[in-house]
Design an enzyme around this catalytic site. Sequence first.
Site, PDB file in Angstrom:
ATOM      1  N   ARG A   1       0.850  -1.178   0.000  1.00 47.62           N
ATOM      2  CA  ARG A   1       0.000   0.000   0.000  1.00 47.62           C
ATOM      3  C   ARG A   1       0.891   1.235   0.000  1.00 47.62           C
ATOM      4  NH1 ARG A   1      -3.217  -3.072  -1.389  1.00 47.62           N
ATOM      5  NH2 ARG A   1      -5.315  -3.504  -0.574  1.00 47.62           N
TER       6      ARG A   1
ATOM      7  N   GLU B   1      -3.604   7.410  -4.294  1.00 49.93           N
ATOM      8  CA  GLU B   1      -3.875   6.497  -5.406  1.00 49.93           C
ATOM      9  C   GLU B   1      -5.291   6.738  -5.902  1.00 49.93           C
ATOM     10  OE1 GLU B   1      -2.229   2.143  -5.876  1.00 49.93           O
ATOM     11  OE2 GLU B   1      -4.159   2.079  -4.827  1.00 49.93           O
TER      12      GLU B   1
ATOM     13  N   HIS C   1      -1.423  -0.408 -10.067  1.00 51.80           N
ATOM     14  CA  HIS C   1      -1.985  -1.354  -9.099  1.00 51.80           C
ATOM     15  C   HIS C   1      -2.462  -2.634  -9.808  1.00 51.80           C
ATOM     16  CE1 HIS C   1      -3.848  -1.374  -4.825  1.00 51.80           C
ATOM     17  NE2 HIS C   1      -3.630  -2.620  -5.216  1.00 51.80           N
TER      18      HIS C   1
END
Length: 335
Positions: free
Chosen positions: A246, A274, A293
Site C-alpha cells: 500500500r 492512489e 496497481h
Amino acid sequence: MVDRPAALFALGAHHLPELYPPRSMHRLQRLVRVDETVVAERFDTDDVQAALASTEYLITGWGCPPITTAVLDAAPRLRAILHTAGSVKTLLTAECWERGLAVTSAASANAVPVAEYTLAAILFAGKDVFRLRDRYHSDRHFTLAEVQTGVGNYGRRVGVIGASRIGRRVIELLRPFDIEVYLFDPYVDAGAAAELGVRLVDLDTLLRTCDIVTVHAPANPRTDRLVGAAQLALMRDGATLINTARGSLVDTHALIEHLEAGRLYAVLDVTDPEPLQADSELWNLPNTFLTPHIAGSHGNELARMGDCIIDELERVLDGRPFAHAIVATDLDRVA
C-alpha cells in the site's frame, strides 16, 4: 442432490464469470445450491432478501456491500463467509464476529500474482534493467562487448519487509536463486526465520545492507510511513525500493527527494495518493517504474481465487476447518 446447502453470491456481478468460469461453476454447483442469476450487489432487493433466508454460505468478492446486522438478521441460517478476494476489513462488521461466523478468504491465492510481479521486479532491478534500458533508448549505447559493473543477481541481498502471505511467497520464489534474503517482521522470531531460510534483522539493518528492498507489510496505523525519510536515508546509493503493498507504507515526498537526486530506484505498483496526481513528479522520473496497481489478480488469475474458495467450501462441508481461516484478532496485522 437435494441435501446441498444453499449459498448466495454477494459481489460485483461483472466479476462472476472470471472468478467462477464454467469449469469452476460446475464444481461449485456440485457442492451447494447457488443461483448464478441472483448476485447481491445490494442486500435490500426482494430477490436477495428471499435468498438470504435460506443461505448458509455467503460467497463474497469485490463489490460486496458491508455485511451489517440487518443482513445477518435476514440470514438466520448463515454459517460462513467465503471471500473471493483478499482483505475482508471493509466487508465484515463487528456483528459477524460476535455471531461466531466462520470466515475465509482467497488472500493466499491473490498473493501468488503479487509475488510473481515482485520476483520479476527484483530480478530486473538486480540486472539493472531499468537504468540500462533508459541508457539504450537515450544514446543507443550497446553493451554486448562491455561488461557492466555492479550488475547481476549473484549474491544480491534482497530485503523483505513483512512476512505476510505475499512476503512469504516472495521468499519461497527467491529460493532457487543465488540471492541472500533479509527479513524484517516484528512478529517473526529466530526459529521461524530459520524455517523460512532468511536472515532476521531490524528495519534499519535491512535498509542499510540490502540492494533491493520490497515492502509486504499490511497498512495500519503502526505501519503508516514505515519507510519514512529517516529510513530512506539509510538505503545505499543505487538501491531499489519495490512497493506492491500500500502506498501509505512509504513516505512519497521523501522518496521523491531521493529519486530526484538520482540516489535510489523505485518500482511502485501502489502510491499515496492512489491514483497518483496528474502533476506528481513520479511520472517524469527516469529511475521510477510505475504500474497502475496491477500486481494482484487480473484476467485469468481471478479463477485461481474462485478455485481457492471452492477448495475451502469442500473442506468445511467435509467437516474440516478452513485452510485459510481468518479470525478477528488477526485483522490488525494482515492486509
